[in-house]
Design a protein around this motif. Structure first.
Motif, short mmCIF file in Angstrom:
data_model
loop_
_atom_site.label_atom_id
_atom_site.label_comp_id
_atom_site.label_asym_id
_atom_site.label_seq_id
_atom_site.Cartn_x
_atom_site.Cartn_y
_atom_site.Cartn_z
N VAL A 148 -29.45 -52.07 -69.47
CA VAL A 148 -29.82 -52.35 -68.08
C VAL A 148 -30.60 -53.66 -68.08
CG1 VAL A 148 -31.03 -51.52 -66.03
CG2 VAL A 148 -29.91 -49.88 -67.56
N VAL A 149 -29.91 -54.74 -67.84
CA VAL A 149 -30.53 -56.07 -67.91
C VAL A 149 -30.37 -56.86 -66.61
CG1 VAL A 149 -30.29 -56.25 -70.42
CG2 VAL A 149 -28.42 -57.00 -68.95
N ASN A 150 -29.90 -56.19 -65.55
CA ASN A 150 -29.67 -56.91 -64.29
C ASN A 150 -30.97 -57.34 -63.62
OD1 ASN A 150 -30.08 -54.06 -63.87
ND2 ASN A 150 -29.56 -54.37 -61.71
N THR A 151 -32.09 -56.73 -64.00
CA THR A 151 -33.37 -57.11 -63.41
C THR A 151 -34.15 -58.09 -64.28
OG1 THR A 151 -34.45 -55.18 -64.42
CG2 THR A 151 -33.56 -54.90 -62.20
N ARG A 152 -33.58 -58.47 -65.40
CA ARG A 152 -34.25 -59.41 -66.32
C ARG A 152 -33.81 -60.83 -65.97
NH1 ARG A 152 -36.51 -57.45 -71.22
NH2 ARG A 152 -36.72 -55.18 -71.13
N LEU A 153 -34.64 -61.51 -65.20
CA LEU A 153 -34.27 -62.80 -64.64
C LEU A 153 -34.97 -63.98 -65.28
CD1 LEU A 153 -34.34 -61.69 -60.87
CD2 LEU A 153 -32.40 -61.65 -62.46
N LEU A 154 -36.04 -63.75 -66.04
CA LEU A 154 -36.76 -64.84 -66.68
C LEU A 154 -35.99 -65.37 -67.88
CD1 LEU A 154 -40.46 -63.55 -66.60
CD2 LEU A 154 -39.33 -65.10 -65.00
N PRO A 155 -36.21 -66.64 -68.24
CA PRO A 155 -35.54 -67.19 -69.43
C PRO A 155 -35.88 -66.38 -70.69
CG PRO A 155 -36.51 -68.95 -68.12
CD PRO A 155 -36.99 -67.67 -67.52
N PHE A 156 -34.87 -66.04 -71.45
CA PHE A 156 -34.98 -65.31 -72.72
C PHE A 156 -35.42 -63.85 -72.56
CE2 PHE A 156 -35.90 -69.81 -73.78
CZ PHE A 156 -34.78 -70.06 -74.56
N GLU A 157 -35.56 -63.39 -71.35
CA GLU A 157 -35.98 -61.99 -71.15
C GLU A 157 -34.90 -61.03 -71.64
OE1 GLU A 157 -38.16 -59.26 -67.70
OE2 GLU A 157 -37.07 -61.08 -67.13
N THR A 158 -33.66 -61.36 -71.39
CA THR A 158 -32.55 -60.52 -71.86
C THR A 158 -32.43 -60.57 -73.38
OG1 THR A 158 -31.33 -60.82 -69.79
CG2 THR A 158 -30.07 -60.11 -71.72
N GLU A 159 -32.62 -61.76 -73.94
CA GLU A 159 -32.53 -61.92 -75.39
C GLU A 159 -33.59 -61.08 -76.11
OE1 GLU A 159 -30.35 -65.24 -73.58
OE2 GLU A 159 -32.27 -64.29 -73.22
N VAL A 160 -34.79 -61.05 -75.56
CA VAL A 160 -35.86 -60.25 -76.15
C VAL A 160 -35.51 -58.77 -76.09
CG1 VAL A 160 -38.27 -59.53 -75.88
CG2 VAL A 160 -37.67 -61.95 -75.76
N TYR A 161 -34.87 -58.35 -75.01
CA TYR A 161 -34.41 -56.96 -74.89
C TYR A 161 -33.52 -56.59 -76.07
CZ TYR A 161 -31.66 -53.01 -73.07
OH TYR A 161 -31.02 -51.80 -72.91
N TRP A 162 -32.54 -57.46 -76.37
CA TRP A 162 -31.61 -57.17 -77.47
C TRP A 162 -32.31 -57.20 -78.82
CZ3 TRP A 162 -27.34 -54.86 -76.49
CH2 TRP A 162 -26.67 -55.07 -75.28
N VAL A 163 -33.19 -58.17 -79.02
CA VAL A 163 -33.90 -58.26 -80.30
C VAL A 163 -34.75 -57.01 -80.52
CG1 VAL A 163 -35.68 -59.50 -81.59
CG2 VAL A 163 -33.92 -60.78 -80.36
N GLN A 164 -35.46 -56.58 -79.48
CA GLN A 164 -36.32 -55.41 -79.61
C GLN A 164 -35.52 -54.17 -79.98
OE1 GLN A 164 -38.46 -54.36 -76.05
NE2 GLN A 164 -39.40 -52.56 -76.95
N HIS A 165 -34.41 -53.93 -79.30
CA HIS A 165 -33.65 -52.71 -79.54
C HIS A 165 -32.88 -52.75 -80.87
CE1 HIS A 165 -34.57 -52.12 -75.27
NE2 HIS A 165 -34.39 -50.84 -75.52
N ILE A 166 -32.45 -53.91 -81.27
CA ILE A 166 -31.83 -54.03 -82.60
C ILE A 166 -32.85 -53.74 -83.69
CG2 ILE A 166 -30.83 -55.68 -84.23
CD1 ILE A 166 -29.38 -56.95 -81.82
N LEU A 167 -34.07 -54.24 -83.52
CA LEU A 167 -35.12 -53.98 -84.50
C LEU A 167 -35.44 -52.50 -84.62
CD1 LEU A 167 -37.64 -56.90 -83.79
CD2 LEU A 167 -36.48 -56.46 -85.96
#
Length: 279
Positions: A148-167
């Motif tokens: 659920v990334v449709n509300t992540r509008l800031l730069p790199f906010e979506t990328e941090v989501y993926w990095v966190q969950h992969i970790l």
């Protein structure tokens, strides 16, 4: 000061939650279920969960911490720094978007738990917490499969989501299991630990999380209304989730640990009995 309300005081916590996004919250989401249905579901499911908590813990035997942990302090420190930086950035995004309330969602709690595991010395407490978080990993898997990334509008906010969950799903748990010692999962045939963790998770959802969600009209982990993509969308979606998670969580946990053991074999602690009744 006359215009300084309770809502203004906590605007930084949930002021950025936009009810225009379906499933985010708001009055319509908060009223998705009738009050009587919500109360009955809460009473029934928390009672079942409380009984599961009691009987699971009653039959759990906490083993001595195996003395087989690999001396890889550098690896733990590197992962600790990476996870702390990632989580710190995520917390910064939450403050910037006034959605700090979402830090109560399970994946963020799982991140905090893994930070503790990477930082704490081996002990029985670490062993208990490690086995507890293994049963929470199914939520991280769902976040990777159905992001659920449709509300992540800031730069790199979506990328941090993926990095966190992969970790927290792909990297850190297998690494800890490879270390062994306090990071040893229960025997494959033991379902007491996963039953204990699962029941505690239900209590967390139906008591504190639901109360906060209702008070603020924020749909924390879909406790107020179902996600639009929920295959069980409808007034009984929480009952359906309660039932299917009882099957999916244990299966996922056992398959996950089995796969890790196959590809990253470690020595198994000896003389650990399964679901032994205490005292």
């Amino acid at each position: 000061m006359s215009g300084y309300t309770w809502q203004n005081m906590f605007d930084w916590v949930y002021g950025g939650v936009d009810p225009k996004f379906v499933g985010n919250g708001g009055p319509e989401c908060a009223n998705f279920l009738g009050i009587y249905q919500r109360i009955i579901e809460t009473i029934v499911m928390t009672t079942i969960a409380a009984l599961e908590t009691y009987y699971s813990w009653k039959y759990i035997k906490i083993p001595e911490v195996p003395r087989t942990e690999h001396n890889d302090r550098l690896g733990k420190r590197i992962l600790l720094v990476v996870l702390c930086v990632t989580f710190g950035i995520e917390i910064g995004f939450k403050f910037a978007t006034k959605t700090v309330i979402y830090l109560l969602n399970p994946c963020h709690l799982l991140t905090a738990i893994q930070i503790y595991l990477l930082a704490a010395p081996p002990s029985k407490t670490v062993l208990i917490v490690f086995r507890l978080q293994l049963s929470l990993l199914s939520g991280a898997l769902l976040a990777l499969i159905l992001p659920v990334v449709n509300t992540r509008l800031l730069p790199f906010e979506t990328e941090v989501y993926w990095v966190q969950h992969i970790l927290i799903y792909i990297i850190i748990p297998p690494y800890l299991m490879k270390c062994g010692g306090a990071f040893t999962p229960e025997p494959f045939s033991d379902i007491c630990w996963v039953g204990w963790t699962m029941s505690l998770t239900y209590i967390y959802h139906f008591v504190p999380l639901q109360i906060i969600a209702l008070s603020l009209e924020v749909n924390l982990n879909n406790m107020l209304c179902p996600a639009p993509s929920d295959p069980f969308y409808g007034r009984w979606y929480r009952v359906a989730a309660f039932i299917h998670q009882h099957a999916l969580v244990p299966v996922h946990m056992k398959v996950y640990t089995l796969i890790v053991k196959i590809f990253l074999p470690t020595s198994r602690p000896e003389n650990e009995k399964h679901c032994v009744k205490k005292g």
